[in-house]
Write an enzyme that holds these catalytic residues in place. Structure first.
Site, PDB file in Angstrom:
ATOM      1  N   GLU A  19      -1.562 -23.283   3.612  1.00 11.64           N
ATOM      2  CA  GLU A  19      -0.705 -23.421   2.324  1.00 11.64           C
ATOM      3  C   GLU A  19       0.839 -23.902   2.808  1.00 11.64           C
ATOM      4  O   GLU A  19       1.279 -24.606   2.435  1.00 11.64           O
ATOM      5  CB  GLU A  19      -0.353 -21.914   2.062  1.00 11.64           C
ATOM      6  CG  GLU A  19      -1.487 -21.210   1.284  1.00 11.64           C
ATOM      7  CD  GLU A  19      -1.662 -19.961   0.834  1.00 11.64           C
ATOM      8  OE1 GLU A  19      -2.616 -19.573  -0.176  1.00 11.64           O
ATOM      9  OE2 GLU A  19      -1.010 -19.141   1.288  1.00 11.64           O
ATOM     10  N   GLY A  51       0.785  -1.341   0.124  1.00  9.01           N
ATOM     11  CA  GLY A  51      -0.108   0.011  -0.098  1.00  9.01           C
ATOM     12  C   GLY A  51       0.811   1.119  -0.133  1.00  9.01           C
ATOM     13  O   GLY A  51       0.647   2.167  -0.653  1.00  9.01           O
ATOM     14  N   LYS A  77       6.109 -17.187  -0.875  1.00  8.56           N
ATOM     15  CA  LYS A  77       5.299 -18.079  -0.807  1.00  8.56           C
ATOM     16  C   LYS A  77       4.945 -19.221  -1.815  1.00  8.56           C
ATOM     17  O   LYS A  77       4.913 -20.308  -1.776  1.00  8.56           O
ATOM     18  CB  LYS A  77       3.879 -17.883  -0.047  1.00  8.56           C
ATOM     19  CG  LYS A  77       2.942 -18.869   0.706  1.00  8.56           C
ATOM     20  CD  LYS A  77       1.686 -18.840  -0.675  1.00  8.56           C
ATOM     21  CE  LYS A  77       1.080 -17.803  -1.080  1.00  8.56           C
ATOM     22  NZ  LYS A  77      -0.167 -17.309  -0.491  1.00  8.56           N
ATOM     23  N   ASP A 128      -3.114  -3.555   5.563  1.00  8.14           N
ATOM     24  CA  ASP A 128      -3.364  -4.403   6.648  1.00  8.14           C
ATOM     25  C   ASP A 128      -3.480  -3.837   8.171  1.00  8.14           C
ATOM     26  O   ASP A 128      -4.204  -4.339   9.050  1.00  8.14           O
ATOM     27  CB  ASP A 128      -2.196  -5.525   6.787  1.00  8.14           C
ATOM     28  CG  ASP A 128      -2.273  -6.518   5.955  1.00  8.14           C
ATOM     29  OD1 ASP A 128      -3.217  -6.516   4.856  1.00  8.14           O
ATOM     30  OD2 ASP A 128      -1.622  -7.553   5.876  1.00  8.14           O
ATOM     31  N   CYS A 180       4.286  -8.804   1.251  1.00  8.48           N
ATOM     32  CA  CYS A 180       3.882  -9.574   0.180  1.00  8.48           C
ATOM     33  C   CYS A 180       5.226  -9.975  -0.671  1.00  8.48           C
ATOM     34  O   CYS A 180       5.409 -11.196  -0.910  1.00  8.48           O
ATOM     35  CB  CYS A 180       3.245  -8.623  -0.748  1.00  8.48           C
ATOM     36  SG  CYS A 180       2.825  -9.406  -2.280  1.00  8.48           S
ATOM     37  N   HIS A 239     -13.818 -26.789 -24.669  1.00  7.94           N
ATOM     38  CA  HIS A 239     -13.750 -28.107 -24.292  1.00  7.94           C
ATOM     39  C   HIS A 239     -12.260 -28.609 -24.670  1.00  7.94           C
ATOM     40  O   HIS A 239     -11.854 -28.387 -25.816  1.00  7.94           O
ATOM     41  CB  HIS A 239     -14.653 -28.996 -25.117  1.00  7.94           C
ATOM     42  CG  HIS A 239     -14.777 -30.394 -24.527  1.00  7.94           C
ATOM     43  ND1 HIS A 239     -15.111 -30.849 -23.399  1.00  7.94           N
ATOM     44  CD2 HIS A 239     -14.363 -31.380 -25.378  1.00  7.94           C
ATOM     45  CE1 HIS A 239     -15.106 -32.201 -23.551  1.00  7.94           C
ATOM     46  NE2 HIS A 239     -14.685 -32.330 -24.440  1.00  7.94           N
ATOM     47  N   TYR A 288      -5.720 -19.381   6.006  1.00 11.22           N
ATOM     48  CA  TYR A 288      -4.978 -19.895   4.638  1.00 11.22           C
ATOM     49  C   TYR A 288      -3.615 -19.936   4.638  1.00 11.22           C
ATOM     50  O   TYR A 288      -2.926 -20.907   4.067  1.00 11.22           O
ATOM     51  CB  TYR A 288      -5.402 -18.890   3.501  1.00 11.22           C
ATOM     52  CG  TYR A 288      -4.738 -17.512   3.227  1.00 11.22           C
ATOM     53  CD1 TYR A 288      -3.673 -17.511   2.563  1.00 11.22           C
ATOM     54  CD2 TYR A 288      -5.307 -16.728   4.192  1.00 11.22           C
ATOM     55  CE1 TYR A 288      -2.961 -15.999   2.610  1.00 11.22           C
ATOM     56  CE2 TYR A 288      -4.574 -14.962   4.166  1.00 11.22           C
ATOM     57  CZ  TYR A 288      -3.309 -15.132   3.589  1.00 11.22           C
ATOM     58  OH  TYR A 288      -2.874 -14.017   3.411  1.00 11.22           O
ATOM     59  N   ILE A 289      -2.979 -19.152   5.710  1.00 10.01           N
ATOM     60  CA  ILE A 289      -1.390 -19.358   5.622  1.00 10.01           C
ATOM     61  C   ILE A 289      -1.036 -20.744   6.366  1.00 10.01           C
ATOM     62  O   ILE A 289      -0.096 -21.405   5.967  1.00 10.01           O
ATOM     63  CB  ILE A 289      -0.705 -18.293   6.338  1.00 10.01           C
ATOM     64  CG1 ILE A 289      -1.032 -16.958   5.713  1.00 10.01           C
ATOM     65  CG2 ILE A 289       0.752 -18.398   6.901  1.00 10.01           C
ATOM     66  CD1 ILE A 289      -0.614 -15.571   6.678  1.00 10.01           C
TER      67      ILE A 289
HETATM   68  C1  LIG Z   1       2.637 -15.652   4.474  1.00  9.08           C
HETATM   69  C2  LIG Z   1       2.043 -14.803   3.963  1.00  9.08           C
HETATM   70  C3  LIG Z   1       1.291 -14.915   2.676  1.00  9.08           C
HETATM   71  C4  LIG Z   1       0.517 -14.166   2.167  1.00  9.08           C
HETATM   72  N1  LIG Z   1      -0.095 -14.700   0.659  1.00  9.08           N
HETATM   73  C5  LIG Z   1      -0.803 -13.580   0.076  1.00  9.08           C
HETATM   74  C6  LIG Z   1      -1.430 -13.831  -1.013  1.00  9.08           C
HETATM   75  O1  LIG Z   1      -1.176 -14.982  -1.724  1.00  9.08           O
HETATM   76  N2  LIG Z   1      -1.890 -13.243  -1.755  1.00  9.08           N
HETATM   77  C7  LIG Z   1      -2.445 -11.785  -1.017  1.00  9.08           C
HETATM   78  O2  LIG Z   1      -2.859 -10.912  -1.881  1.00  9.08           O
HETATM   79  N3  LIG Z   1      -1.917 -11.730   0.059  1.00  9.08           N
HETATM   80  C8  LIG Z   1      -1.332 -12.421   0.760  1.00  9.08           C
HETATM   81  N4  LIG Z   1      -0.740 -12.094   1.935  1.00  9.08           N
HETATM   82  C9  LIG Z   1      -1.079 -10.779   2.561  1.00  9.08           C
HETATM   83  C10 LIG Z   1      -0.457  -9.505   1.862  1.00  9.08           C
HETATM   84  O3  LIG Z   1       0.917  -9.786   2.051  1.00  9.08           O
HETATM   85  C11 LIG Z   1      -0.577  -8.142   2.650  1.00  9.08           C
HETATM   86  O4  LIG Z   1      -2.286  -8.289   2.605  1.00  9.08           O
HETATM   87  C12 LIG Z   1      -0.175  -7.135   2.275  1.00  9.08           C
HETATM   88  O5  LIG Z   1       1.454  -7.233   2.191  1.00  9.08           O
HETATM   89  C13 LIG Z   1      -0.397  -5.883   2.893  1.00  9.08           C
HETATM   90  O6  LIG Z   1       0.253  -4.659   2.636  1.00  9.08           O
HETATM   91  P1  LIG Z   1       0.471  -3.537   3.381  1.00  9.08           P
HETATM   92  O7  LIG Z   1       1.033  -2.395   2.475  1.00  9.08           O
HETATM   93  O8  LIG Z   1      -0.704  -3.156   4.334  1.00  9.08           O
HETATM   94  O9  LIG Z   1       1.590  -3.755   4.468  1.00  9.08           O
HETATM   95  P2  LIG Z   1       2.800  -4.546   4.262  1.00  9.08           P
HETATM   96  O10 LIG Z   1       3.162  -5.024   3.032  1.00  9.08           O
HETATM   97  O11 LIG Z   1       3.068  -5.454   5.462  1.00  9.08           O
HETATM   98  O12 LIG Z   1       3.907  -3.387   4.508  1.00  9.08           O
HETATM   99  C14 LIG Z   1       4.193  -2.776   5.590  1.00  9.08           C
HETATM  100  C15 LIG Z   1       5.588  -2.312   5.915  1.00  9.08           C
HETATM  101  O13 LIG Z   1       5.681  -1.252   7.114  1.00  9.08           O
HETATM  102  C16 LIG Z   1       7.114  -1.573   7.683  1.00  9.08           C
HETATM  103  N5  LIG Z   1       6.685  -0.906   8.696  1.00  9.08           N
HETATM  104  C17 LIG Z   1       5.740  -1.198   9.750  1.00  9.08           C
HETATM  105  N6  LIG Z   1       5.837  -0.215  10.786  1.00  9.08           N
HETATM  106  C18 LIG Z   1       6.944   0.773  10.518  1.00  9.08           C
HETATM  107  C19 LIG Z   1       7.311   1.688  11.144  1.00  9.08           C
HETATM  108  N7  LIG Z   1       6.921   2.466  12.276  1.00  9.08           N
HETATM  109  N8  LIG Z   1       8.343   2.630  10.476  1.00  9.08           N
HETATM  110  C20 LIG Z   1       8.931   2.218   9.111  1.00  9.08           C
HETATM  111  N9  LIG Z   1       8.260   1.127   8.709  1.00  9.08           N
HETATM  112  C21 LIG Z   1       7.416   0.306   9.303  1.00  9.08           C
HETATM  113  C22 LIG Z   1       7.032  -3.046   7.644  1.00  9.08           C
HETATM  114  O14 LIG Z   1       8.471  -3.359   7.940  1.00  9.08           O
HETATM  115  C23 LIG Z   1       6.554  -3.365   6.441  1.00  9.08           C
HETATM  116  O15 LIG Z   1       7.639  -3.516   5.249  1.00  9.08           O
HETATM  117  C24 LIG Z   1       0.248 -12.868   2.484  1.00  9.08           C
HETATM  118  C25 LIG Z   1       0.673 -12.794   4.024  1.00  9.08           C
HETATM  119  C26 LIG Z   1       1.471 -13.352   4.492  1.00  9.08           C
HETATM  120  C27 LIG Z   1       2.017 -13.313   5.854  1.00  9.08           C
END
Ligand SMILES: Cc1cc2nc3c(=O)[nH]c(=O)nc-3n(C[C@H](O)[C@H](O)[C@H](O)COP(=O)(O)OP(=O)(O)OC[C@H]3O[C@@H](n4cnc5c(N)ncnc54)[C@H](O)[C@@H]3O)c2cc1C
Length: 461
Positions: free
Chosen positions: A184, A16, A51, A305, A43, A438, A180-181
C-alpha cells in the site's frame, strides 16, 4: 492496597479496547481504560484511516491522466505534501476527540498513561504511580512495527508510524517488505510521484494471498513503474550526502531519500508485566487465548493484535464486543474467525475472502475454479494499461463458493458483499441464478460459466 477498585480495567484504547470498554460500561460495569499514546489506537491514529486518506490522495494522479481520454484538459497538476498531511492530521484529531467523547458518554474513566501489571488483579499507572485493582482485566495493547534483524544503519530506517509524518515527500524511497502495508505504501508514494523500489526477501509479494492475485498485482505494479526486487533483503543503510544508500543482499546499492521497512508487526507485550500476572504468551510472543479471548489466567482476557489471530480492525472490534457480552452481558459469544474479508488498498485494489485455490486444493476433495481477466470499461477510453482479475473457488462436492479473489477498481467494496454470500454458504448455482447488473465489473462474478480448472483427489479430509 489499591487506590481504586473496578469491575474492568482495559489496557489500550484502540479498536478492541474502546469497544470492549464502552459495551461493558453499558452493562453497568465500572470501567477504566489506559492509553499510553493517543485514543483511537493504530487504526485511527496511524493505520487504516490515515492510510486510506493517503491512498485517496495518491489516486488523483491516475484520475488526472485518465481524464484526457474523456475530453478533459487538465492543466499540469501540482501536489503539496504539507497540505495533505495537515488536513489528514486535522481529521485524525477530530476522530480522536470523537473516541474520547464516546468513552466519556459511556462513563468509562480514561487514564492517559502506560499501564503495567503489578500482579494478577493490580495494575500500575506509570504516569502517576497510582495502583488500580480490577475484578477483570482486558489486554488490548495492539502491536508495533517490527524492523527485523538489526542491520547496520537501522537507525535511519522509518516504519509506517513515521511515514505518516514525514516533513516532505521523498523523491525516491526504498520500501522493504512484501505484505499489505508495504504494497500500500509503495502505491501511495508511487502515485504521489516518488520513485519506488520495493525489496522483498521472498519469491513473490503478498504471501498468503491467492497465487494468481500475487502474479497479477505484481505485473500491475511493475507496469506503473514500481521496481520490485524479490529474493533479496536490505543488508545495511548508510547516510550519504543528500539521502541514504540501501545495500541489497546481492550487492546492488540503491539511493533513496527515505528507507522504510514494513517487515511485520509484533504484539505489544514487552514490559507489560505479564509474568507478574501469570499470563502466558505463545511461541510468536502473542498473548495466548481461547475462543472466548480468555488468557491462561481466568479473569484476564485479551483481544486484537496482541493475540495475533486475524490482525484487522473489525476483528479486534468484534472480539472486544464479544468479550464484553460474554463477561458482563450474561451471554457467551465466541468469535468466528473464518471467512474474514480483507483488502489491499493498492492500485488497483485487491479484495479477498475465504480459501485461496491452493488452500482449497489442500483441504477439499474436489475444487472447481472460475476466473476471468478483462480490461475495465473506464480503461477503454482512458487508454490505461490495466486489467481486472476475478476468481471464484468452488467446493466441487457441495457447489459452495468457498473463496473469491479480486484485483481491480473497487475490489474492496465488492468483496465486502461477496463475503456475505460466502458466509451464508451460497453455491455457484446461486451466483449463476443472480441477475447481472450491467454495465459493471461486478457482473462478471455472476456470469462466469466456464470452469478454468477442476481438481479432484482421493485422500481428502
Ligand atoms: C499502516 C497500517 C495500516 C492498516 N490498515 C488496515 C486496514 O486497512 N484495515 C484493517 O482492518 N486493519 C488495518 N490495520 C490493522 C489495524 O490497525 C489493527 O488490526 C487494529 O488497530 C488492532 O486493534 P487493537 O485494538 O488490537 O490494537 P490498537 O488499535 O493497536 O490499539 C492498542 C492501543 O494500546 C496502547 N497501548 C499499548 N500498550 C499499552 C500499555 N501498556 N498501556 C496503555 N496503553 C497501551 C497503544 O498505544 C494503542 O493505542 C492497519 C495497520 C497498520 C499499521
Amino acid at each position: 492496597m489499591a487506590d481504586e477498585d473496578l469491575d474492568l480495567f482495559v489496557i489500550g484504547a484502540g479498536s478492541g479496547g474502546v469497544r470492549a470498554a464502552r459495551i461493558a460500561a453499558g452493562y453497568g460495569a465500572r470501567v477504566m481504560i489506559a492509553e499510553e499514546y493517543r485514543v483511537g489506537g493504530t487504526c485511527v491514529i496511524r493505520g487504516c484511516v490515515p492510510k486510506k486518506l493517503l491512498v485517496y490522495a495518491s489516486r488523483f494522479a491516475h484520475d488526472f491522466e485518465d481524464a484526457a481520454g474523456f475530453g478533459w484538459t487538465v492543466p499540469r497538476p501540482s501536489f503539496d505534501w504539507h497540505t495533505l498531511i495537515a488536513n489528514k492530521d486535522r481529521e485524525i484529531a477530530r476522530l480522536e476527540l470523537a473516541y474520547e467523547t464516546t468513552l466519556e458518554r459511556a462513563k468509562v474513566k480514561l487514564a492517559r498513561s502506560r499501564a503495567v501489571f503489578e500482579n494478577a488483579h493490580t495494575l500500575r499507572l506509570i504516569s502517576s504511580g497510582q495502583q488500580v485493582r480490577a475484578k477483570h482485566i482486558l489486554i488490548a495493547a495492539g502491536g508495533s512495527p517490527y524492523p527485523g534483524e538489526r542491520i547496520p544503519g537501522i537507525e535511519h530506517v522509518i516504519s509506517s508510524n513515521e511515514a505518516f509524518h514525514l516533513s516532505q515527500l521523498p523523491n525516491r524511497i526504498v520500501i522493504q517488505g512484501g505484505g499489505y502495508i508495504a504494497i500500500e505504501f509503495a502505491c501511495i508514494f508511487n502515485g504521489l510521484g516518488a520513485n519506488v523500489v520495493l525489496v522483498y526477501r521472498g519469491h513473490n509479494i503478498l504471501r498468503g494471498f491467492d497465487d494468481d492475485v500475487r502474479e497479477h498485482i505484481r505485473d500491475e505494479l511493475t507496469r506503473q513503474g514500481i521496481t520490485i526486487v524479490c529474493d533479496q533483503t536490505v543488508t545495511s543503510v548508510s547516510k550519504e550526502e543528500g539521502g541514504f544508500t540501501a545495500q541489497l543482499s546481492r550487492g546492488d546499492r540503491v539511493g533513496a531519500d527515505q528507507v522504510m521497512f514494513a517487515t511485520g508487526r509484533h504484539p505489544n507485550v514487552n514490559g507489560l508485566g505479564l509474568e507478574a500476572a501469570g499470563v502466558r504468551v505463545n511461541k510468536k510472543g502473542a498473548v495466548e487465548v481461547d475462543k472466548f479471548s480468555r488468557t491462561s489466567v481466568p479473569h484476564i482476557y485479551a483481544v486484537g493484535d496482541v493475540t495475533d489471530r486475524v490482525n484487522l480492525t473489525p476483528v479486534a472490534v468484534r472480539e472486544g464486543h464479544a468479550f464484553a457480552d460474554s463477561v458482563f452481558g450474561g451471554r457467551q459469544v465466541p468469535v468466528d474467525h473464518r471467512n474474514v474479508p480483507s483488502a489491499v488498498f493498492c492500485e488497483p485494489e485487491i479484495g479477498a475472502v475465504g480459501l485461496t485455490e491452493a488452500q482449497a486444493r489442500e483441504r477439499l476433495a474436489r475444487v472447481d475454479i472460475y476466473k476471468t481477466v478483462f480490461r475495465p470499461m473506464k480503461a477503454t477510453l482512458s487508454g490505461r494499461e490495466t486489467r481486472t482479475f476475478m476468481k471464484l473457488v468452488v467446493d466441487g462436492g457441495t457447489d459452495k463458493v468457498v473463496g473469491c479473489h479480486l484485483v481491480g477498481p473497487d475490489a474492496s467494496e465488492m468483496i465486502q458483499l461477496v463475503a456475505v454470500t460466502v458466509k451464508i454458504g451460497a453455491t455457484k448455482a446461486d451466483f449463476d441464478a443472480t441477475m447481472a447488473l450491467h454495465p459493471t465489473a461486478a457482473e462478471e462474478l455472476v456470469t462466469m460459466r466456464e470452469k478454468a480448472a477442476s481438481y479432484a483427489r482421493e485422500a481428502a479430509e
